[in-house]
Design a protein around this motif. Sequence first.
Motif, short mmCIF file in Angstrom:
data_model
loop_
_atom_site.label_atom_id
_atom_site.label_comp_id
_atom_site.label_asym_id
_atom_site.label_seq_id
_atom_site.Cartn_x
_atom_site.Cartn_y
_atom_site.Cartn_z
N TYR A 156 36.87 36.20 35.25
CA TYR A 156 37.77 35.94 36.39
C TYR A 156 39.03 36.81 36.28
N LEU A 165 34.76 32.65 31.88
CA LEU A 165 36.19 32.54 32.20
C LEU A 165 36.88 33.90 32.10
N ILE A 212 35.62 26.91 37.60
CA ILE A 212 36.60 27.17 36.54
C ILE A 212 36.88 25.93 35.71
N GLU A 213 37.15 24.81 36.38
CA GLU A 213 37.46 23.58 35.63
C GLU A 213 36.28 23.12 34.81
N SER A 216 42.05 36.13 35.64
CA SER A 216 43.20 35.57 36.35
C SER A 216 44.18 34.99 35.33
N GLU A 270 32.57 34.89 40.22
CA GLU A 270 33.95 34.39 40.22
C GLU A 270 34.09 33.16 41.13
N GLU A 312 45.35 32.05 35.23
CA GLU A 312 44.90 30.71 34.83
C GLU A 312 43.86 30.76 33.72
N THR A 313 42.84 31.59 33.89
CA THR A 313 41.76 31.62 32.91
C THR A 313 42.19 32.30 31.61
N GLY A 339 30.22 32.93 36.74
CA GLY A 339 31.33 33.75 36.28
C GLY A 339 31.32 35.11 36.94
N PHE A 347 44.33 29.91 29.58
CA PHE A 347 43.51 28.89 28.93
C PHE A 347 42.85 29.45 27.67
N LYS A 393 36.22 25.22 31.67
CA LYS A 393 37.29 24.78 30.78
C LYS A 393 36.88 23.52 30.03
#
Length: 527
Positions: free
Chosen positions: A190, A187, A157-158, A192, A152, A194-195, A149, A198, A161
């Motif tokens: 990051y 997460l 990432i996946e 971002s 980064e 996306e994170t 993390g 989520f 998740k």
Amino acid sequence: MPMLNNFRDKEFLDQITILNEISGSKNPDALPGLLELLKNPVGDTSIDYMVVNALNAVLSSNEDKVVQGLSDAHDGYKILCIRVAGEYAIKKAAQPLVALAETETDLDRLMEILTSLARIADDTALPIFRRFLHHEDAFIQSSCIEALGKLEDPESIEHFKNMIIESEAPDRFEVCDITTWKAVDALATYNSDETITFLVEKLHHKNPTVRRIITDALIDTGARCVPMLLSVFKTGDTDNKILAANVLGFLRNKLGADGLVAAFDKGLADDHNVRYAVYEALGRIGTMKGIICLVDGLSETEELILLAVIGGLEKHINPGMISTLSTKIINADEQADRLAQGVIASKATGIFDALYETQGAADALMEALVASNDPEIIEEFKALLTEIGGPRAERDIQRLPQLSASARKALAADDSRSMCAMHRAILTDLGFEPFMASNGEEAYDFIEQGEEFDIIITDMNMPVMDGMELVGKVRSTPGLEDIPIIMVTTESEASQQNLAEKAGVTAFITKPFKPDELKAKIAEVTA
């Protein structure tokens, strides 16, 4: 080095002086002598400890010696070099440490190596961190999650998740393990879209401790997550909207307040619990639009929601709001009574002070204050009246009842000021002396201080220490195994009630509720 010549024969104080001088100078010439003392200790714990400190100081400014020490045959020196490499983030040590990690079989030593690599934070270590993400040891996994993390790493990432998704499985969600906790924090680093999206989607995780960790992570993320949180009001269910409003309130962001008002205007906050959470959030943020929305909320008739409105306005007093509130209270109807009682129950001394200038409003407030059964509230407003001064204030002070603390004590924990105000009013009406806490840690502090309670009321979702953790600590405290505990929450899922029961909750009441419903529940469990 001359300073270390005949070191073992010197007096204790001389030895200390010499080692302190070496630590200060970081002279590399002392390294061989210090290394000899490390490998063959003097035998005095204090001196041997200072030798290690002196070695650490010397190595901190000699990176090549640290790298050489990573392959030293002496375990103690090797571990010291591993630690120094991480402590001072020595980049050139990254590759040798990776090589050590690839062949290390001792878990403690592997943990030392990974910890140092994480502190160095060099991309060279990415493959080794990815490799040990699947290690059977949870602490090694956690160290790798944290490092990936921090770096980064997009490939992870996946995986993070999926770890959080899998933690909601029926056989896992009851416990928040360290890997789930670290996956949430990773997460968040990051930062971002996306994170963050989520994490917002997982705000209402099945485990209350994970919910708290996600909430804290989003608050730390700051304004970046405001658009994602506001989108919950279009797509999320009731529980997610409540939690999103809570986070937006703690973020205190103007765009967040404007978005909450817009959601309110569009009918996306019609649920009682959501409306309550939105009012509380707007009170924390304090924008002009938010204050206007709170002033409109003075027409609310539900007691708890009205407490949230008044509690929010107490932080943002202005002439227009006071004028509106004064007019409503002077009307002397049912709503006027609710508002006067709300000002007193909320301990809204600022609003009281401003309204007291108007005779009709002052009379209504005094009627509500005289009717209070709470000694603490009486004393607080008595002090305010003394400060206001004048003949009218003196007469009103004489009207106040003389109340003494009850023999029965109750503890209530909730991070909502308005909910605490309601608990306080209910408990005093029932003859309890109320002790209030804004989270589980504060609540348990009362217990550690020796206070004895007849009942505990707690929210489920709170910062610092949530209700589930508080219940667990209470139930593991000798003598408190059977104390009645009521959990008050917005949770509607059967799984949440099951969690509460397993933790040791006596009764479970779901918002929205009327004061009489909680009174009946308290009477039931304390009978």
